[in-house]
Design a protein around this motif. Sequence first.
Motif, PDB file in Angstrom:
ATOM      1  N   ALA A  91      56.965  43.373  23.877  1.00  0.00           N
ATOM      2  CA  ALA A  91      55.889  44.154  23.438  1.00  0.00           C
ATOM      3  C   ALA A  91      54.649  43.912  24.190  1.00  0.00           C
ATOM      4  N   ALA A  92      54.399  42.765  24.121  1.00  0.00           N
ATOM      5  CA  ALA A  92      53.150  42.293  24.868  1.00  0.00           C
ATOM      6  C   ALA A  92      53.263  42.279  26.442  1.00  0.00           C
ATOM      7  N   THR A  93      54.508  41.882  27.098  1.00  0.00           N
ATOM      8  CA  THR A  93      54.847  41.773  28.117  1.00  0.00           C
ATOM      9  C   THR A  93      54.720  43.343  28.837  1.00  0.00           C
ATOM     10  N   THR A  94      55.479  44.145  28.007  1.00  0.00           N
ATOM     11  CA  THR A  94      55.496  45.440  28.393  1.00  0.00           C
ATOM     12  C   THR A  94      54.076  46.336  28.511  1.00  0.00           C
ATOM     13  N   THR A  95      53.254  45.991  27.550  1.00  0.00           N
ATOM     14  CA  THR A  95      51.718  46.510  27.720  1.00  0.00           C
ATOM     15  C   THR A  95      51.131  46.017  28.730  1.00  0.00           C
ATOM     16  N   LEU A  96      51.103  44.862  29.047  1.00  0.00           N
ATOM     17  CA  LEU A  96      50.291  44.342  30.199  1.00  0.00           C
ATOM     18  C   LEU A  96      50.886  44.753  31.401  1.00  0.00           C
ATOM     19  N   ASP A  97      52.031  44.869  31.680  1.00  0.00           N
ATOM     20  CA  ASP A  97      52.869  45.503  32.923  1.00  0.00           C
ATOM     21  C   ASP A  97      52.443  46.763  32.936  1.00  0.00           C
ATOM     22  N   HIS A  98      52.333  47.444  31.838  1.00  0.00           N
ATOM     23  CA  HIS A  98      52.072  48.995  32.006  1.00  0.00           C
ATOM     24  C   HIS A  98      50.657  49.310  32.238  1.00  0.00           C
ATOM     25  N   PHE A  99      49.758  48.699  31.713  1.00  0.00           N
ATOM     26  CA  PHE A  99      48.368  49.079  31.859  1.00  0.00           C
ATOM     27  C   PHE A  99      47.641  48.096  32.620  1.00  0.00           C
ATOM     28  N   GLY A 100      48.370  46.659  32.730  1.00  0.00           N
ATOM     29  CA  GLY A 100      47.376  45.725  33.563  1.00  0.00           C
ATOM     30  C   GLY A 100      46.278  45.116  32.862  1.00  0.00           C
ATOM     31  N   ARG A 101      46.152  45.439  31.550  1.00  0.00           N
ATOM     32  CA  ARG A 101      45.060  44.696  30.806  1.00  0.00           C
ATOM     33  C   ARG A 101      45.236  44.925  29.344  1.00  0.00           C
ATOM     34  N   VAL A 102      44.558  44.339  28.358  1.00  0.00           N
ATOM     35  CA  VAL A 102      44.403  44.815  26.997  1.00  0.00           C
ATOM     36  C   VAL A 102      42.913  44.277  26.613  1.00  0.00           C
ATOM     37  N   ASP A 103      42.279  45.236  26.109  1.00  0.00           N
ATOM     38  CA  ASP A 103      40.726  45.007  25.756  1.00  0.00           C
ATOM     39  C   ASP A 103      40.801  44.571  24.217  1.00  0.00           C
ATOM     40  N   VAL A 104      41.707  45.059  23.389  1.00  0.00           N
ATOM     41  CA  VAL A 104      41.416  44.987  21.943  1.00  0.00           C
ATOM     42  C   VAL A 104      42.780  44.700  21.360  1.00  0.00           C
ATOM     43  N   VAL A 105      43.229  43.885  20.583  1.00  0.00           N
ATOM     44  CA  VAL A 105      44.380  43.549  19.796  1.00  0.00           C
ATOM     45  C   VAL A 105      43.833  43.929  18.293  1.00  0.00           C
ATOM     46  N   VAL A 106      44.506  44.665  17.671  1.00  0.00           N
ATOM     47  CA  VAL A 106      44.549  44.768  16.190  1.00  0.00           C
ATOM     48  C   VAL A 106      45.644  44.314  15.427  1.00  0.00           C
ATOM     49  N   HIS A 107      45.542  43.271  14.832  1.00  0.00           N
ATOM     50  CA  HIS A 107      46.756  42.948  13.841  1.00  0.00           C
ATOM     51  C   HIS A 107      46.822  43.637  12.578  1.00  0.00           C
ATOM     52  N   ASN A 108      47.565  44.630  12.225  1.00  0.00           N
ATOM     53  CA  ASN A 108      47.483  45.109  10.926  1.00  0.00           C
ATOM     54  C   ASN A 108      48.863  45.047  10.341  1.00  0.00           C
ATOM     55  N   ALA A 109      49.869  44.901  11.242  1.00  0.00           N
ATOM     56  CA  ALA A 109      51.301  44.883  10.675  1.00  0.00           C
ATOM     57  C   ALA A 109      51.362  43.763   9.686  1.00  0.00           C
ATOM     58  N   ARG A 110      52.238  43.744   8.824  1.00  0.00           N
ATOM     59  CA  ARG A 110      52.512  42.604   7.893  1.00  0.00           C
ATOM     60  C   ARG A 110      54.026  42.535   7.472  1.00  0.00           C
ATOM     61  N   TYR A 111      54.440  41.553   6.857  1.00  0.00           N
ATOM     62  CA  TYR A 111      55.888  41.523   6.321  1.00  0.00           C
ATOM     63  C   TYR A 111      55.964  42.599   5.467  1.00  0.00           C
ATOM     64  N   ILE A 112      57.234  43.196   5.401  1.00  0.00           N
ATOM     65  CA  ILE A 112      57.673  44.263   4.529  1.00  0.00           C
ATOM     66  C   ILE A 112      58.863  43.968   4.037  1.00  0.00           C
ATOM     67  N   GLY A 113      59.151  43.624   2.662  1.00  0.00           N
ATOM     68  CA  GLY A 113      60.319  43.284   2.119  1.00  0.00           C
ATOM     69  C   GLY A 113      60.026  42.592   0.986  1.00  0.00           C
ATOM     70  N   PRO A 114      61.291  42.100   0.163  1.00  0.00           N
ATOM     71  CA  PRO A 114      61.527  41.283  -0.850  1.00  0.00           C
ATOM     72  C   PRO A 114      60.659  39.946  -0.785  1.00  0.00           C
ATOM     73  N   GLY A 115      59.925  39.672  -2.253  1.00  0.00           N
ATOM     74  CA  GLY A 115      59.095  38.772  -2.211  1.00  0.00           C
ATOM     75  C   GLY A 115      57.564  39.171  -2.514  1.00  0.00           C
ATOM     76  N   HIS A 116      57.475  40.125  -1.846  1.00  0.00           N
ATOM     77  CA  HIS A 116      55.995  40.533  -1.691  1.00  0.00           C
ATOM     78  C   HIS A 116      55.575  40.858  -3.191  1.00  0.00           C
TER      79      HIS A 116
END
Length: 307
Positions: A91-116
């Motif tokens: 995901a990271a490599t594809t993004t950098l290869d496609h756009f040539g840059r990333v200015d903002v990274v938003v960490h929103n995803a979290r573990y979804i599954g048993p134990g929560h």
Amino acid sequence: MSARVAFVTGASRGIGKAIAVALADAGFDVAIMARTVEEGEAREHSSTVKASDTSPLPGSLTSTAALVRDRGREALMVPGDLLDRASLGAAATTTLDHFGRVDVVVHNARYIGPGHMDRFLETPIELLEKQIDGNVVATLVLNKLLLPSMVERGEGSIVNITSASGYADPTKPAGDGGWGMGYGVSKGAFQRIAGFLAVELADLGIRCYNVQPGLIATERIAQDMAKFGIENAGAPAEVIGAVVAWLCTNDEAPAFNGANIEAQYFCHERGLLPGWDGPSYHENNIRYDRSGAILADLEADLAARQS
């Protein structure tokens, strides 16, 4: 100059989708990461070891991408799983290869599954490890991959979507309105990342923020959480989108580098979402400083502001 680029995880629905759309409105092209690519995909999303639930959840990368493109911005879908290091790298490599840059990274995803939503004695250690891996280590993996390009250009922002569970105890046990230890422990560790990056990278032009959403109404809460005593009665996800967009575009944002931002109050106080009346103030709501320490209950805080 090429358009600014944001990388948003957990962008198939809920808060992540709202953030991706808000950043598109603010002029960003957006790389969106999640596991669900098309509507209707079946995947385990039960929060408890006691049952399985693979019923499709509303939302997908395809749907979010359409919303971004409707705003005249480019959307790049990069499927990824927090527990799959290879997919994070792709995901990271594809993004950098496609756009040539990333200015903002938003960490929103979290573990979804048993134990929560399971109590400690009912939760296998391997599920606690998965929550720490997904909610903490995966974000560090992505930072290692995406930060160097920001540092090279001398600017960039990291936004961590945190949780009050990382610095506050549940008032009820998991399953009865509270949450599982793995969620709180992992979010507590995640909470510490912004401060370290703020100290280490500020001189290199990098800013890092914690954004604590509070209870937000989302598709998954509506479908999954009532059985655990959690109602889908929170603020709209667009509140968090508005706060993140402000942090990534406003000249005043660097003053909050390393801070813990209580998003609903921040949005309300600055009028970032026209038409939204703001959070409801009641005796159980409290405010926190950047370290997570309780400042005051909101009634006292409001009284102080009005005096």
